[in-house]
Design a protein around this motif. Structure first.
Motif, mmCIF file in Angstrom:
data_model
loop_
_atom_site.group_PDB
_atom_site.id
_atom_site.type_symbol
_atom_site.label_atom_id
_atom_site.label_comp_id
_atom_site.label_asym_id
_atom_site.label_seq_id
_atom_site.Cartn_x
_atom_site.Cartn_y
_atom_site.Cartn_z
ATOM 1 N N VAL A 244 0.868 -1.176 0.000
ATOM 2 C CA VAL A 244 0.000 0.000 0.000
ATOM 3 C C VAL A 244 0.906 1.227 0.000
ATOM 4 C CG1 VAL A 244 -1.818 -1.248 1.218
ATOM 5 C CG2 VAL A 244 -0.164 0.117 2.522
ATOM 6 N N ALA A 245 0.315 2.400 -0.223
ATOM 7 C CA ALA A 245 1.133 3.605 -0.316
ATOM 8 C C ALA A 245 0.413 4.783 0.315
ATOM 9 C CB ALA A 245 1.477 3.921 -1.770
ATOM 10 N N LEU A 246 1.207 5.760 0.710
ATOM 11 C CA LEU A 246 0.693 7.036 1.197
ATOM 12 C C LEU A 246 1.057 8.089 0.164
ATOM 13 C CD1 LEU A 246 -0.677 8.110 3.861
ATOM 14 C CD2 LEU A 246 1.623 8.827 4.567
ATOM 15 N N ALA A 247 0.106 8.951 -0.188
ATOM 16 C CA ALA A 247 0.360 9.948 -1.220
ATOM 17 C C ALA A 247 -0.479 11.195 -0.972
ATOM 18 C CB ALA A 247 0.033 9.384 -2.607
ATOM 19 N N PRO A 248 0.022 12.372 -1.346
ATOM 20 C CA PRO A 248 -0.820 13.561 -1.281
ATOM 21 C C PRO A 248 -1.956 13.438 -2.299
ATOM 22 C CG PRO A 248 1.224 14.044 -2.425
ATOM 23 C CD PRO A 248 1.369 12.658 -1.876
ATOM 24 N N GLN A 249 -3.086 14.025 -1.992
ATOM 25 C CA GLN A 249 -4.267 13.842 -2.839
ATOM 26 C C GLN A 249 -4.038 14.273 -4.280
ATOM 27 O OE1 GLN A 249 -8.132 14.535 -1.067
ATOM 28 N NE2 GLN A 249 -8.782 15.697 -2.852
ATOM 29 N N SER A 250 -3.270 15.352 -4.492
ATOM 30 C CA SER A 250 -3.039 15.825 -5.862
ATOM 31 C C SER A 250 -2.252 14.821 -6.688
ATOM 32 C CB SER A 250 -2.307 17.166 -5.853
ATOM 33 O OG SER A 250 -1.033 17.050 -5.247
ATOM 34 N N ALA A 251 -1.516 13.907 -6.025
ATOM 35 C CA ALA A 251 -0.728 12.916 -6.761
ATOM 36 C C ALA A 251 -1.610 11.893 -7.458
ATOM 37 C CB ALA A 251 0.240 12.208 -5.821
ATOM 38 N N VAL A 252 -2.862 11.790 -7.047
ATOM 39 C CA VAL A 252 -3.772 10.830 -7.679
ATOM 40 C C VAL A 252 -4.877 11.543 -8.444
ATOM 41 C CG1 VAL A 252 -3.302 8.882 -6.164
ATOM 42 C CG2 VAL A 252 -4.977 10.575 -5.451
ATOM 43 N N THR A 253 -4.588 12.775 -8.897
ATOM 44 C CA THR A 253 -5.500 13.447 -9.825
ATOM 45 C C THR A 253 -5.687 12.573 -11.067
ATOM 46 O OG1 THR A 253 -4.762 15.614 -9.039
ATOM 47 C CG2 THR A 253 -5.888 15.547 -11.165
ATOM 48 N N ILE A 254 -4.586 11.971 -11.512
ATOM 49 C CA ILE A 254 -4.633 10.962 -12.576
ATOM 50 C C ILE A 254 -4.435 9.617 -11.886
ATOM 51 C CG2 ILE A 254 -3.608 10.153 -14.727
ATOM 52 C CD1 ILE A 254 -2.565 13.036 -15.129
ATOM 53 N N LYS A 255 -5.515 8.858 -11.713
ATOM 54 C CA LYS A 255 -5.477 7.645 -10.898
ATOM 55 C C LYS A 255 -5.343 6.387 -11.751
ATOM 56 C CE LYS A 255 -9.215 5.973 -8.914
ATOM 57 N NZ LYS A 255 -9.121 4.531 -9.275
#
Length: 309
Positions: A244-255
């Motif tokens: 699993v991973a932790l990421a800032p929300q903007s990093a998954v704008t393109i999911k």
């Protein structure tokens, strides 16, 4: 009052950073004797030794360290002044150089550029994506008109001469595979992830510290399964079940289609995204318009993440 020759200061800074008169001469395309002459003149102006000679080079004296710190600031300001004059002379007020860091450059920023370019098609944009220290240097030297920056609550951004405005605050989210047993959850706690393996960014990326802090607060030490080069690679590895991973929300704008994004609720770590500009500049209409496009895009995407008034 002593006025220092900026070229002499540049020679001095190069020598301090290179640790050698010969190396500084090579960098500046000077002879070693020419560098030594400039350094002697500077020491005469200062009235005390600035460098201590050693068998394998030179090191700054206490006075040298003080002067080098001030000299770096002076040289950055001179670069910035030249950049501003070049803008006026060349009529470049219809162009913008935007600084950004990779996460927003690969997700949020393209949406801003699309909005801005549709409204101001005659303005030429140049984007420079790099580390935050280089973004700050680019602003200080006038190499960038404005830049996107970030910080965390435990280490707020402070740099003299840089004006910042908060653009939005974004939470960190958890990424799991669509086949993960928590994939149907909307929200999880860090303690529920104590037994998971983690995919994190490589090269001492700041998200590693965010994960360590969040995991420590939840009472566990994260087990790292992989160090990824970017968030797209991290998503791909998560989708394959590596961890699993932790990421800032903007990093998954393109999911990634095989990834599910889970909230950490009120306990989620967050970071602040800001727009920075050099304080002493007169901002062009193009800069003002681009900044407006930044805030308009946030308002459309994440209205709840806009700065609180």
């Amino acid at each position: 009052m002593t006025l220092f020759d900026t070229r002499r200061l540049e020679v001095f800074v190069h020598t301090v950073e290179a640790g050698s008169i010969t190396a500084a001469a090579d960098e500046l395309a000077y002879t070693a004797s020419a560098v030594s002459q400039q350094l002697r003149r500077l020491e005469q102006e200062v009235g005390q030794p600035l460098l201590r000679r050693r068998s394998r080079g030179v090191v700054p004296t206490e006075a040298g360290m003080v002067l080098a710190a001030h000299a770096r600031k002076i040289l950055r300001q001179m670069d910035a002044a030249q950049a501003d004059l070049d803008d006026l002379t060349a009529g470049k007020r219809g162009s913008l150089v935007i600084g950004a860091f990779p996460t927003v450059a690969s997700s949020f920023l393209p949406l801003v550029i699309e909005r801005f370019s549709s409204q101001y098609p005659s303005v030429s944009l140049s984007i420079r994506s790099t580390r935050i220290d280089q973004l700050v240097t680019g602003l200080e030297r006038g190499q960038m008109h404005l830049s996107l920056l970030w910080d965390h609550p435990w280490r707020p951004f402070t740099t003299d001469g840089i004006k910042i405005e908060e653009l939005f605050r974004e939470p960190f989210v958890v990424l799991v595979s669509s086949h993960h047993h928590l994939s149907r959850a909307q929200c999880v706690s860090m303690s529920e992830l104590a037994q998971e393996s983690w995919v994190v960014r490589a090269s001492q990326h700041p998200v590693v510290e965010v994960l360590d802090r969040a995991a420590t607060a939840a009472g566990f030490r994260p087990v790292i399964a992989m160090y990824a080069n970017d968030y797209q690679e991290a998503q791909a590895m998560v989708s394959a079940g590596i961890g699993v991973a932790l990421a800032p929300q903007s990093a998954v704008t393109i999911k990634h289609p095989g990834v599910r994004v889970l909230s950490l609720g009120a306990q989620a770590p967050e970071r602040r995204i800001m727009v920075g500009q050099r304080e002493e500049r007169v901002y062009s209409p193009a800069e003002v318009a681009f900044k407006a496009s930044l805030f308009d895009t946030v308002r459309d995407l994440w209205p709840l993440m806009l700065p609180r008034s």
